[in-house]
Write an enzyme that holds these catalytic residues in place. Structure first.
Site, mmCIF file in Angstrom:
data_model
loop_
_atom_site.group_PDB
_atom_site.id
_atom_site.type_symbol
_atom_site.label_atom_id
_atom_site.label_comp_id
_atom_site.label_asym_id
_atom_site.label_seq_id
_atom_site.Cartn_x
_atom_site.Cartn_y
_atom_site.Cartn_z
ATOM 1 N N LYS A 89 15.529 102.984 36.837
ATOM 2 C CA LYS A 89 15.660 104.394 37.195
ATOM 3 C C LYS A 89 17.122 104.834 37.185
ATOM 4 O O LYS A 89 18.045 104.014 37.216
ATOM 5 C CB LYS A 89 15.013 104.658 38.569
ATOM 6 C CG LYS A 89 13.491 104.684 38.482
ATOM 7 C CD LYS A 89 12.824 105.069 39.793
ATOM 8 C CE LYS A 89 11.305 105.088 39.603
ATOM 9 N NZ LYS A 89 10.603 105.351 40.875
ATOM 10 N N ARG A 92 7.404 97.238 41.668
ATOM 11 C CA ARG A 92 6.903 97.862 40.438
ATOM 12 C C ARG A 92 8.027 97.826 39.406
ATOM 13 O O ARG A 92 9.043 98.487 39.580
ATOM 14 C CB ARG A 92 6.457 99.292 40.742
ATOM 15 C CG ARG A 92 5.862 100.034 39.554
ATOM 16 C CD ARG A 92 5.432 101.445 39.969
ATOM 17 N NE ARG A 92 4.859 102.185 38.861
ATOM 18 C CZ ARG A 92 5.580 102.810 37.932
ATOM 19 N NH1 ARG A 92 6.885 102.797 37.992
ATOM 20 N NH2 ARG A 92 4.987 103.457 36.951
HETATM 21 C C1 7PJ Z 1 6.850 105.183 40.601
HETATM 22 C C2 7PJ Z 1 5.494 105.302 40.338
HETATM 23 C C3 7PJ Z 1 7.262 104.641 41.855
HETATM 24 C C4 7PJ Z 1 4.933 104.398 42.379
HETATM 25 C C5 7PJ Z 1 6.627 106.046 38.672
HETATM 26 C C6 7PJ Z 1 9.299 105.431 36.634
HETATM 27 C C7 7PJ Z 1 8.741 106.758 36.956
HETATM 28 N N1 7PJ Z 1 4.542 104.908 41.211
HETATM 29 N N2 7PJ Z 1 5.380 105.845 39.118
HETATM 30 N N3 7PJ Z 1 6.258 104.268 42.701
HETATM 31 N N4 7PJ Z 1 7.544 105.641 39.538
HETATM 32 N N5 7PJ Z 1 4.032 103.995 43.271
HETATM 33 O O1 7PJ Z 1 8.608 104.426 36.537
HETATM 34 O O2 7PJ Z 1 10.534 105.393 36.457
HETATM 35 O O3 7PJ Z 1 8.435 104.526 42.205
HETATM 36 S S1 7PJ Z 1 6.958 106.772 37.121
#
Ligand code: 7PJ
Length: 268
Positions: free
Chosen positions: A214, A250
């Site tokens: 990010k 994640r």
């Molecule tokens: C996240 C997400 C996060 C959860 C995205 C990216 C943007 N779901 N979906 N937490 N970020 N739970 O992956 O950079 O931080 S999309």
């Protein structure tokens, strides 16, 4: 050994969108998506997070049919081939329902089940649910995010969503909480949340942390290098999140994260 906390689970990101900022378009075709999912499981992913709607800042929404067409065939195919938990990254109740019918066991919702009908649909599945905090909506969320006390406000929001889930009949032990790094937050807000991660725990529920590639990682690296050059920084942040109690990480880079966690486990 036995006194050490368990290592967090690794959630590998599987984008099936043509516009995702980090690996845009590369995994759109079902066959490629399936190959990528299998590779991530091989690298140590415990969970595969399948997303068909980009939530990057400024992103426009995608129609229900388009999202179903992107996500459901991939969920079905992965479910038939791996025993990792399959998570569906969506805010639409219909996608939640169809994905769970196709084999998903987790709903990852950046809107924390606030869409009309989402609580009821989630309660009707046996799926785990990740409730994420976001201020505003993807289209405008990074314009001028403001908080009086970002940690307290994120925590209070998550606590309110936990209460709503329990009220709707979702079992407490199915819930996972996420401060939503980069979702309606300045760099300072992201840093405050990361530094005070343990203060975000509500009722002992597990925290998920998503900072992989990010812009907050880019900012810390001191230049505007592209997401693919933020891997080492992302792994470092993932390790710190693990040390601060995160239970699910994640990430895009599953193998690198797994190696770092193994070293952490050996040396902690
Ligand atoms: C996240 C997400 C996060 C959860 C995205 C990216 C943007 N779901 N979906 N937490 N970020 N739970 O992956 O950079 O931080 S999309």
């Amino acid at each position: 050994m036995s006194h050490h906390a368990a290592l967090p689970q690794i959630m590998g990101i599987l984008n099936v969108t043509p516009d995702s900022f980090s690996d845009g378009g590369r995994f759109l075709a079902p066959r490629q998506a399936i190959e990528r999912a299998l590779a991530m499981v091989e690298e140590g992913a415990d969970i595969i997070d399948v997303g068909g709607e980009s939530t990057r800042p400024g992103a426009a929404g995608v129609s229900l049919q388009e999202e179903l067409d992107r996500v459901i065939p991939v969920v079905e195919a992965i479910a038939a081939r791996v025993d990792a938990l399959i998570s569906v990254d969506t805010s639409k109740p219909e996608v939640m329902r169809e994905a769970c019918a196709a084999g998903a066991g987790m709903i990852n919702d950046v809107f924390a089940l606030q869409a009309p009908g989402a609580l009821a649909v989630a309660a009707g599945t046996k799926a785990r649910v990740c409730l994420m905090h976001m201020q505003g909506e993807p289209r405008g969320m990074q314009v001028d995010p403001r908080y009086d006390d970002v940690v307290a406000e994120v925590r209070n929001f998550l606590a309110a969503r936990v209460a709503a889930c329990l009220e709707a009949g979702i079992p407490r032990d199915h819930l996972v909480l996420d401060p939503g790094f980069g979702f309606g937050k300045t760099h300072e807000h992201n840093l405050a949340l990361f530094r005070q991660l343990p203060a975000l725990v509500v009722d002992g529920l597990p925290l998920l942390v998503g900072v992989s590639r990010k812009s907050m990682i880019g900012k810390m690296l001191g230049d505007d290098r592209p997401p693919r050059e933020r891997i080492t920084g992302s792994v470092a942040a993932a390790l710190l999140a693990a040390q601060r109690g995160a239970r699910i990480l994640r990430v895009h880079d599953v193998g690198a994260t797994r190696d770092a966690l193994r070293v952490l486990a050996a040396l902690a």
